[in-house]
Design a protein around this motif. Structure first.
Motif, PDB file in Angstrom:
ATOM      1  N   UNK A  62       0.838  -1.188   0.000  1.00 47.64           N
ATOM      2  CA  UNK A  62       0.000   0.000   0.000  1.00 47.64           C
ATOM      3  C   UNK A  62       0.879   1.247   0.000  1.00 47.64           C
ATOM      4  N   UNK A  63       0.365   2.296  -0.653  1.00 48.16           N
ATOM      5  CA  UNK A  63       1.010   3.611  -0.647  1.00 48.16           C
ATOM      6  C   UNK A  63      -0.035   4.652  -0.252  1.00 48.16           C
ATOM      7  N   UNK A  64       0.378   5.615   0.571  1.00 48.32           N
ATOM      8  CA  UNK A  64      -0.505   6.718   0.961  1.00 48.32           C
ATOM      9  C   UNK A  64       0.162   8.037   0.631  1.00 48.32           C
ATOM     10  N   UNK A  65      -0.601   8.954   0.077  1.00 49.51           N
ATOM     11  CA  UNK A  65      -0.155  10.323  -0.185  1.00 49.51           C
ATOM     12  C   UNK A  65      -1.174  11.254   0.464  1.00 49.51           C
ATOM     13  N   UNK A  66      -0.697  12.176   1.297  1.00 52.44           N
ATOM     14  CA  UNK A  66      -1.617  13.039   2.036  1.00 52.44           C
ATOM     15  C   UNK A  66      -1.132  14.480   2.024  1.00 52.44           C
ATOM     16  N   UNK A  67      -2.091  15.369   2.150  1.00 50.20           N
ATOM     17  CA  UNK A  67      -1.812  16.805   2.281  1.00 50.20           C
ATOM     18  C   UNK A  67      -2.687  17.341   3.409  1.00 50.20           C
ATOM     19  N   UNK A  68      -2.101  18.131   4.281  1.00 49.63           N
ATOM     20  CA  UNK A  68      -2.849  18.617   5.429  1.00 49.63           C
ATOM     21  C   UNK A  68      -2.388  20.020   5.811  1.00 49.63           C
ATOM     22  N   UNK A  69      -3.360  20.860   6.134  1.00 49.61           N
ATOM     23  CA  UNK A  69      -3.068  22.191   6.699  1.00 49.61           C
ATOM     24  C   UNK A  69      -3.540  22.216   8.142  1.00 49.61           C
ATOM     25  N   UNK A  70      -2.721  22.797   9.027  1.00 46.96           N
ATOM     26  CA  UNK A  70      -3.134  23.008  10.411  1.00 46.96           C
ATOM     27  C   UNK A  70      -2.636  24.358  10.906  1.00 46.96           C
ATOM     28  N   UNK A  71      -3.466  24.999  11.697  1.00 45.06           N
ATOM     29  CA  UNK A  71      -3.036  26.163  12.458  1.00 45.06           C
ATOM     30  C   UNK A  71      -2.427  25.617  13.738  1.00 45.06           C
ATOM     31  N   UNK A  72      -1.108  25.448  13.743  1.00 50.65           N
ATOM     32  CA  UNK A  72      -0.448  24.773  14.851  1.00 50.65           C
ATOM     33  C   UNK A  72      -0.361  25.627  16.104  1.00 50.65           C
ATOM     34  N   UNK A  73      -0.624  26.916  15.987  1.00 53.44           N
ATOM     35  CA  UNK A  73      -0.696  27.778  17.172  1.00 53.44           C
ATOM     36  C   UNK A  73      -1.553  28.994  16.859  1.00 53.44           C
ATOM     37  N   UNK A  74      -2.601  29.185  17.648  1.00 54.07           N
ATOM     38  CA  UNK A  74      -3.430  30.376  17.561  1.00 54.07           C
ATOM     39  C   UNK A  74      -2.910  31.370  18.598  1.00 54.07           C
ATOM     40  N   UNK A  95       0.105  49.128  35.593  1.00 57.61           N
ATOM     41  CA  UNK A  95      -0.716  48.127  34.914  1.00 57.61           C
ATOM     42  C   UNK A  95      -0.190  47.917  33.509  1.00 57.61           C
ATOM     43  N   UNK A  96      -0.341  46.694  33.056  1.00 59.73           N
ATOM     44  CA  UNK A  96       0.233  46.283  31.773  1.00 59.73           C
ATOM     45  C   UNK A  96      -0.809  45.474  31.013  1.00 59.73           C
ATOM     46  N   UNK A  97      -1.099  45.897  29.796  1.00 54.92           N
ATOM     47  CA  UNK A  97      -2.089  45.208  28.972  1.00 54.92           C
ATOM     48  C   UNK A  97      -1.383  44.682  27.731  1.00 54.92           C
ATOM     49  N   UNK A  98      -1.409  43.365  27.564  1.00 58.38           N
ATOM     50  CA  UNK A  98      -0.770  42.703  26.425  1.00 58.38           C
ATOM     51  C   UNK A  98      -1.844  42.022  25.595  1.00 58.38           C
ATOM     52  N   UNK A  99      -1.916  42.353  24.340  1.00 58.55           N
ATOM     53  CA  UNK A  99      -2.805  41.648  23.416  1.00 58.55           C
ATOM     54  C   UNK A  99      -1.961  41.090  22.278  1.00 58.55           C
ATOM     55  N   UNK A 100      -2.280  39.888  21.876  1.00 57.85           N
ATOM     56  CA  UNK A 100      -1.578  39.285  20.746  1.00 57.85           C
ATOM     57  C   UNK A 100      -2.587  38.673  19.794  1.00 57.85           C
ATOM     58  N   UNK A 101      -2.267  38.721  18.519  1.00 64.25           N
ATOM     59  CA  UNK A 101      -3.088  38.114  17.478  1.00 64.25           C
ATOM     60  C   UNK A 101      -2.165  37.415  16.493  1.00 64.25           C
ATOM     61  N   UNK A 102      -2.736  36.523  15.699  1.00 62.08           N
ATOM     62  CA  UNK A 102      -1.949  35.876  14.660  1.00 62.08           C
ATOM     63  C   UNK A 102      -2.016  34.364  14.739  1.00 62.08           C
ATOM     64  N   UNK A 103      -1.143  33.716  14.010  1.00 64.87           N
ATOM     65  CA  UNK A 103      -1.196  32.266  13.874  1.00 64.87           C
ATOM     66  C   UNK A 103       0.182  31.746  13.489  1.00 64.87           C
ATOM     67  N   UNK A 104       0.357  30.446  13.675  1.00 62.94           N
ATOM     68  CA  UNK A 104       1.507  29.720  13.158  1.00 62.94           C
ATOM     69  C   UNK A 104       0.961  28.545  12.373  1.00 62.94           C
ATOM     70  N   UNK A 105       0.980  28.640  11.062  1.00 59.54           N
ATOM     71  CA  UNK A 105       0.377  27.626  10.209  1.00 59.54           C
ATOM     72  C   UNK A 105       1.392  26.650   9.648  1.00 59.54           C
ATOM     73  N   UNK A 106       0.901  25.471   9.285  1.00 57.27           N
ATOM     74  CA  UNK A 106       1.783  24.441   8.728  1.00 57.27           C
ATOM     75  C   UNK A 106       1.059  23.686   7.626  1.00 57.27           C
ATOM     76  N   UNK A 107       1.710  23.540   6.482  1.00 53.62           N
ATOM     77  CA  UNK A 107       1.210  22.706   5.386  1.00 53.62           C
ATOM     78  C   UNK A 107       2.129  21.491   5.283  1.00 53.62           C
ATOM     79  N   UNK A 108       1.529  20.306   5.339  1.00 47.29           N
ATOM     80  CA  UNK A 108       2.287  19.055   5.352  1.00 47.29           C
ATOM     81  C   UNK A 108       2.015  18.251   4.085  1.00 47.29           C
ATOM     82  N   UNK A 109       3.078  17.816   3.446  1.00 44.90           N
ATOM     83  CA  UNK A 109       2.989  16.833   2.378  1.00 44.90           C
ATOM     84  C   UNK A 109       3.521  15.510   2.890  1.00 44.90           C
ATOM     85  N   UNK A 110       2.729  14.450   2.752  1.00 45.47           N
ATOM     86  CA  UNK A 110       3.053  13.158   3.364  1.00 45.47           C
ATOM     87  C   UNK A 110       3.134  12.060   2.312  1.00 45.47           C
TER      88      UNK A 110
END
Length: 494
Positions: free
Chosen positions: A122-134, A211-226
Motif C-alpha cells: 500500500x502507498x498513501x499520499x496526504x496533504x494537510x493544513x493546520x493552524x499549529x498555534x493560535x 498596569x500592563x495590557x498585552x494583546x496578541x493576534x496571529x497564527x503559526x500555520x503548517x502545510x504538510x505533504x506526506x
C-alpha cells in the motif's frame, strides 16, 4: 528641562537596523508544541503516534496515513476561549479572549496493490493544513510595585550615550538600545548626571502603581505533504515535508503612576509598543509503525528542527506627565511614527523523538500512549555572532523535556466515546519561569456511513512569569493561563 521632539508627522519610514530585542520567550513561541487539529485527535490527547488513521496524526508519526482504508478528507473548526489570571504584588486581575478558527483541512489518497508479487502492499499520499498555534490572547496585570519604576528601563539603556547626541539626533539614527535612550530622554523621563551617565526623573522611594495590557493576534500555520508505504502486513514507513508560515502581532501598553511627595517629578508614564513578527520555515518528519500482532502497534518517530526565517517590525510611543508643585505641564508625547524594520534573523527549534504504543480491542475500542523528548537547550538564534549571549542563556537555562499523551476510545455501534490526558514538562531547568502544562480532553463521534462528525472539548493549564518590561523591573507578574477549546470536525470517505 523639557525636550522638544521634532515629530515626523504622518509619514512612516522603513529602514534597516542592526539590532533588536529578542528574548527566550520569542523562541519558545515556536519551539513549544500545542495539541491542535481534528476533533478526534484532540479528544484523545493527541496520542496517535502508533494509531494513525487521522490526518492530524501525521504530525506525530507520518506512517499513520497508511491506516486509512480508503481516500479520506477532514475539515475542522474550533472555538477557543483562554482565561489569564495575573498576580502582581498581591493584586489579582483576570482577562480573557475568545476566537473562532478554521484550524485544519486535509485529505489522504490510498493506493493498494493486491495483484503483484511485491511485498510493498500500500502507498498513501496526504496533504494537510493546520493552524499549529493560535496566538490570539489577552493578558492584563496590575498592582503597586514598592521597588522599581519604569524609569529604570530608560536609564539602563541610556548609559554611555552622549547627551548632545540624544538631544540633537533623531529616533531613526539609533539602533534599538539608542532608541530606548532617546525616547526616555525626549519624554523627560531621564536627565544626565554627566555627559554620558543618567538618572531617572521618576522619584525613588515611592510606590508605583503599574498596569500592563498585552494583546496578541496571529497564527503559526503548517502545510504538510506526506508519503508513506506499507511493507507486508507489519511494517509501515512514512515521511513528511512541512512548510511553516507565521504572522504574530503583540501590542503592549504599560502605565505607571507614583505617589511620591516630591515637588518636581514625573508623575506618570505610558509606554506603548507594537511588535509584528512574520516569516516562514521548513521541517521534516520520519516515522515507522510496527504491528507485531493484529492488536498491538508500536511506533517511533523523529521530528526535525524547524528552521524559521523571521522579520520583526516595531513601533513605539512614550507619554510622560510631569508636575512642579501644584502646576502640571502638558504631557511629553514622544511618538516618532516610525516603523523599525529589522534585519531578518533565524530561529532553529529543537528536534523531537516520540515512542508510541497502542492496543486495539478489535472494533470495540483502543488505548494509546505517546512519550516524547525534546531538548530545548538546542534552540538557537542566528546569526550566532549577534545572539551569542542569548544562545548561551538558552543552553544554560533550558533542558531536555518530556511530553506524555494518553488517549482511549470506546465504540458503541455508530457512536465513539473518547478521552485523553496530556502532560508537557517545562522547557526550563527551573520551571518557575514557564511551568509544566497539564491537559484533559474528551469527545464523541458519530459514524454517518460515508462520513463522520466528531466533537471534542479540551482543557489545559500552565503557570508562567510575565515581566512587564525587559530591563529595570525584575519583579514579574505570575500568570495562570487556562485554555478551553470546543472542536468540530467533519470527515468524508471518497
Amino acid at each position: 528641562m523639557k525636550k522638544n521632539l521634532l515629530l515626523l508627522l504622518t509619514c512612516i519610514y522603513f529602514f534597516k537596523l542592526q539590532a533588536q530585542e529578542v528574548r527566550v520567550e520569542d523562541a519558545l513561541r515556536y519551539a513549544v508544541d500545542n495539541i491542535t487539529g481534528t476533533a478526534r485527535y484532540r479528544a484523545m490527547g493527541g496520542a496517535f503516534g502508533a494509531l494513525g488513521a487521522d490526518l492530524s496524526a501525521l504530525n506525530q508519526n507520518p506512517a499513520g496515513s497508511l491506516f486509512f482504508n480508503n481516500n479520506y478528507a477532514t475539515a475542522t473548526g474550533s472555538i477557543n476561549y483562554s482565561k489569564n489570571s495575573s498576580l502582581y504584588f498581591g493584586t489579582r486581575v483576570n482577562d480573557s479572549d475568545t476566537s473562532l478558527d478554521l484550524n485544519q483541512a486535509g485529505a489522504v489518497f490510498i493506493f493498494v496493490d493486491n495483484h503483484t508479487k511485491t511485498d510493498w502492499k500500500k502507498i498513501a499520499v496526504a496533504f494537510n493544513y493546520e493552524n499549529s498555534n493560535n496566538f490570539n490572547n489577552s493578558v492584563y496585570s496590575a498592582g503597586t510595585n514598592p521597588n522599581h519604576s519604569i524609569g529604570n528601563y530608560f536609564v539602563n539603556f541610556a548609559q554611555g550615550y552622549n547627551e548632545n547626541e540624544l538631544s540633537t539626533s533623531s529616533y531613526s539614527n539609533f539602533g534599538f538600545d539608542g532608541q530606548q535612550a532617546y525616547i526616555g530622554y525626549q519624554a523627560f523621563l531621564i536627565d544626565p548626571i554627566t555627559s554620558s551617565t543618567y538618572t531617572s526623573n521618576v522619584p525613588s522611594g515611592a510606590h508605583y502603581y503599574q498596569d500592563n495590557y498585552i494583546t496578541s493576534t496571529g497564527y503559526n500555520g503548517k502545510i504538510t505533504g506526506n508519503f508513506a508505504a506499507q511493507y507486508k502486513n507489519y511494517l509501515f514507513l512514512g515521511v513528511n515535508i512541512n512548510a511553516h508560515f507565521t504572522d504574530y502581532v503583540r501590542t503592549t501598553s504599560l502605565y505607571e503612576q507614583n505617589d511620591s511627595p516630591a515637588t518636581v517629578k514625573v508623575s506618570s508614564i505610558q509606554f506603548d509598543n507594537e511588535l509584528h513578527t512574520f516569516g516562514s520555515g521548513i521541517s521534516f518528519n520520519l516515522g515507522a509503525i510496527i504491528k507485531p500482532i493484529p492488536q498491538v502497534r508500536l511506533g517511533v518517530a523523529y521530528e526535525s528542527p524547524t528552521w524559521y526565517h523571521l522579520t520583526d517590525e516595531l513601533t513605539q510611543r512614550v507619554i510622560g506627565n510631569s508636575i512642579s508643585g501644584t502646576q502640571s505641564y502638558p504631557p511629553d508625547i514622544v511618538d516618532p511614527q516610525i516603523t523599525n524594520v529589522y534585519d531578518p534573523y533565524k530561529i532553529q527549534t529543537p528536534s523531537k523523538w516520540t515512542g508510541s504504543f497502542a492496543y486495539v480491542f478489535g472494533k470495540k475500542g483502543l488505548v494509546s500512549i505517546d512519550v516524547s523528548t525534546k531538548n530545548y537547550n538546542e534552540t538557537r538564534f542566528k546569526p550566532k555572532n549577534l545572539y551569542s549571549d542569548l544562545n548561551t542563556i538558552m543552553r544554560n537555562d533550558l533542558t531536555n523535556a518530556t511530553e506524555v499523551r494518553v488517549g482511549a476510545e470506546y465504540r458503541i455501534k455508530l457512536i465513539s466515546l473518547r478521552g485523553g490526558y496530556h502532560f508537557d514538562q517545562s522547557p526550563y531547568k527551573v520551571d518557575q519561569a514557564f511551568g509544566d502544562l497539564t491537559g484533559y480532553s474528551g469527545g464523541i463521534g458519530y459514524n454517518l456511513g460515508d462520513s463522520k462528525i466528531d466533537i471534542a472539548y479540551s482543557y489545559d493549564h500552565r503557570n508562567y512569569n510575565q515581566y512587564l518590561i525587559s530591563s529595570g523591573m525584575p519583579d514579574p507578574a505570575r500568570i495562570s493561563r487556562y485554555n478551553n477549546n470546543i472542536v468540530v470536525s467533519y470527515s468524508v470517505n471518497f
